[in-house]
Design a protein around this motif. Structure first.
Motif, PDB file in Angstrom:
ATOM      1  N   ASP A  93       0.837  -1.194   0.000  1.00 16.34           N
ATOM      2  CA  ASP A  93       0.000   0.000   0.000  1.00 16.34           C
ATOM      3  C   ASP A  93       0.875   1.249   0.000  1.00 16.34           C
ATOM      4  O   ASP A  93       2.009   1.222   0.502  1.00 16.34           O
ATOM      5  N   PRO A  94       0.363   2.365  -0.529  1.00  9.70           N
ATOM      6  CA  PRO A  94       1.161   3.598  -0.557  1.00  9.70           C
ATOM      7  C   PRO A  94       1.702   4.019   0.810  1.00  9.70           C
ATOM      8  O   PRO A  94       2.831   4.508   0.907  1.00  9.70           O
ATOM      9  N   PHE A  95       0.928   3.823   1.886  1.00 13.18           N
ATOM     10  CA  PHE A  95       1.382   4.257   3.209  1.00 13.18           C
ATOM     11  C   PHE A  95       2.437   3.320   3.802  1.00 13.18           C
ATOM     12  O   PHE A  95       3.091   3.660   4.790  1.00 13.18           O
ATOM     13  N   ALA A  96       2.610   2.140   3.189  1.00 13.29           N
ATOM     14  CA  ALA A  96       3.551   1.143   3.703  1.00 13.29           C
ATOM     15  C   ALA A  96       4.943   1.348   3.112  1.00 13.29           C
ATOM     16  O   ALA A  96       5.117   1.962   2.059  1.00 13.29           O
ATOM     17  N   THR A  97       5.936   0.799   3.806  1.00 11.67           N
ATOM     18  CA  THR A  97       7.322   0.858   3.336  1.00 11.67           C
ATOM     19  C   THR A  97       7.919  -0.546   3.387  1.00 11.67           C
ATOM     20  O   THR A  97       7.298  -1.488   3.858  1.00 11.67           O
ATOM     21  N   GLY A  98       9.162  -0.652   2.909  1.00 12.54           N
ATOM     22  CA  GLY A  98       9.868  -1.918   3.046  1.00 12.54           C
ATOM     23  C   GLY A  98      10.091  -2.664   1.754  1.00 12.54           C
ATOM     24  O   GLY A  98       9.999  -2.094   0.658  1.00 12.54           O
ATOM     25  N   VAL A  99      10.379  -3.943   1.891  1.00 11.27           N
ATOM     26  CA  VAL A  99      10.816  -4.780   0.776  1.00 11.27           C
ATOM     27  C   VAL A  99       9.775  -4.854  -0.342  1.00 11.27           C
ATOM     28  O   VAL A  99       8.640  -5.277  -0.132  1.00 11.27           O
ATOM     29  N   LEU A 100      10.201  -4.417  -1.526  1.00 14.79           N
ATOM     30  CA  LEU A 100       9.413  -4.581  -2.741  1.00 14.79           C
ATOM     31  C   LEU A 100      10.350  -5.176  -3.785  1.00 14.79           C
ATOM     32  O   LEU A 100      11.360  -4.562  -4.133  1.00 14.79           O
ATOM     33  N   LEU A 101      10.032  -6.371  -4.246  1.00 14.37           N
ATOM     34  CA  LEU A 101      10.865  -7.018  -5.255  1.00 14.37           C
ATOM     35  C   LEU A 101      10.447  -6.541  -6.637  1.00 14.37           C
ATOM     36  O   LEU A 101       9.309  -6.750  -7.057  1.00 14.37           O
ATOM     37  N   VAL A 102      11.380  -5.889  -7.317  1.00 18.11           N
ATOM     38  CA  VAL A 102      11.134  -5.399  -8.674  1.00 18.11           C
ATOM     39  C   VAL A 102      11.815  -6.356  -9.643  1.00 18.11           C
ATOM     40  O   VAL A 102      13.024  -6.598  -9.553  1.00 18.11           O
ATOM     41  N   LEU A 103      11.035  -6.908 -10.545  1.00 17.63           N
ATOM     42  CA  LEU A 103      11.515  -7.928 -11.476  1.00 17.63           C
ATOM     43  C   LEU A 103      11.648  -7.332 -12.869  1.00 17.63           C
ATOM     44  O   LEU A 103      10.784  -6.570 -13.312  1.00 17.63           O
ATOM     45  N   THR A 104      12.736  -7.688 -13.559  1.00 13.18           N
ATOM     46  CA  THR A 104      12.930  -7.187 -14.916  1.00 13.18           C
ATOM     47  C   THR A 104      13.225  -8.336 -15.874  1.00 13.18           C
ATOM     48  O   THR A 104      13.727  -9.391 -15.475  1.00 13.18           O
TER      49      THR A 104
END
Length: 223
Positions: A42-53
């Motif tokens: 969610d926009p208000f959340a932070t932390g680990v986001l795995l971005v895949l390419t």
């Protein structure tokens, strides 16, 4: 840094950004056309986001299925339409005077394989319609409970009306809904005031890069 088109980037999502904002930024920095992510925050959340390419986007489900760890702060006594502090208050109730042990004793009923009703403000679709789009129009539809797994809930801090918990869970778990359900279990209502994802599988927040650091490193390696 691997400058090929096939990567998994562990990004520390900043507060206020959507997961797609991060994807768009990474695409702009790297000029890689095929970019996605594994597990919306969610926009208000932070932390680990795995971005895949590149070819790694084909493994999106594999990464999404990994266990996750969150730390969440809950404010008891008021409920919002979004389940977090960004929404409008729709209900208020008194906060019972309880000890840490009394609060922790309620966690047990949420640990294990349980069913959870997804919130209206979520990306989940019902009959082909995205729930949050309906919610923004003021509409509410019936949602079927779906199975989730919660492996542990640990009370980190409690200073009523707030408490902070660490949650180990499987895919499809809505921490906002868990917070609301725990609040109901202790006889009141509640909503999230903070949410940070600490891990997705072996990808931990200690190894995550800010968008700024990622951009600097990419440009440095590409120079």
């Amino acid at each position: 840094m691997n400058l090929t088109a096939d990567n998994v980037f562990n990004i520390d999502k900043p507060i206020g950004w959507t997961s797609f904002d991060v994807v768009k930024k990474v695409r702009g920095i790297t000029h890689i056309k095929k970019v996605g992510h594994a597990g919306t925050l969610d926009p208000f959340a932070t932390g680990v986001l795995l971005v895949l390419t590149g070819s790694q986007t084909k493994l999106q489900t594999t990464f999404t299925d990994l266990r996750k760890v969150y730390v969440a702060t809950v404010s008891l006594g008021s409920q919002t339409d979004t389940g977090d502090y960004t929404g409008s208050v729709i209900s208020e109730d008194t906060v019972p005077n309880m000890t840490r042990a009394e609060l922790e004793s309620n966690f047990g009923s949420f640990v294990g394989d349980i069913f959870q009703v997804p919130p209206m403000f979520s990306a989940k679709k019902v009959n082909g319609q995205t729930l949050y789009k309906l919610a923004r129009k003021g509409r509410t539809v019936e949602r079927e409970p779906h199975p989730i797994s919660i492996f542990s809930i640990e009370l980190i801090d409690m200073q009523l009306p707030n408490f902070t918990m660490k949650v180990h869970c499987g895919k499809g778990t809505y921490i906002r809904t868990l917070a609301e359900d725990i609040a109901v279990s202790v006889g009141t209502v509640g909503h999230l005031t903070a949410l940070r994802r600490l891990a997705i599988g072996e990808f931990v927040v200690e190894d995550a890069e800010s968008i700024t650091t990622f951009e600097e490193r990419w440009k440095s390696c590409a120079a």
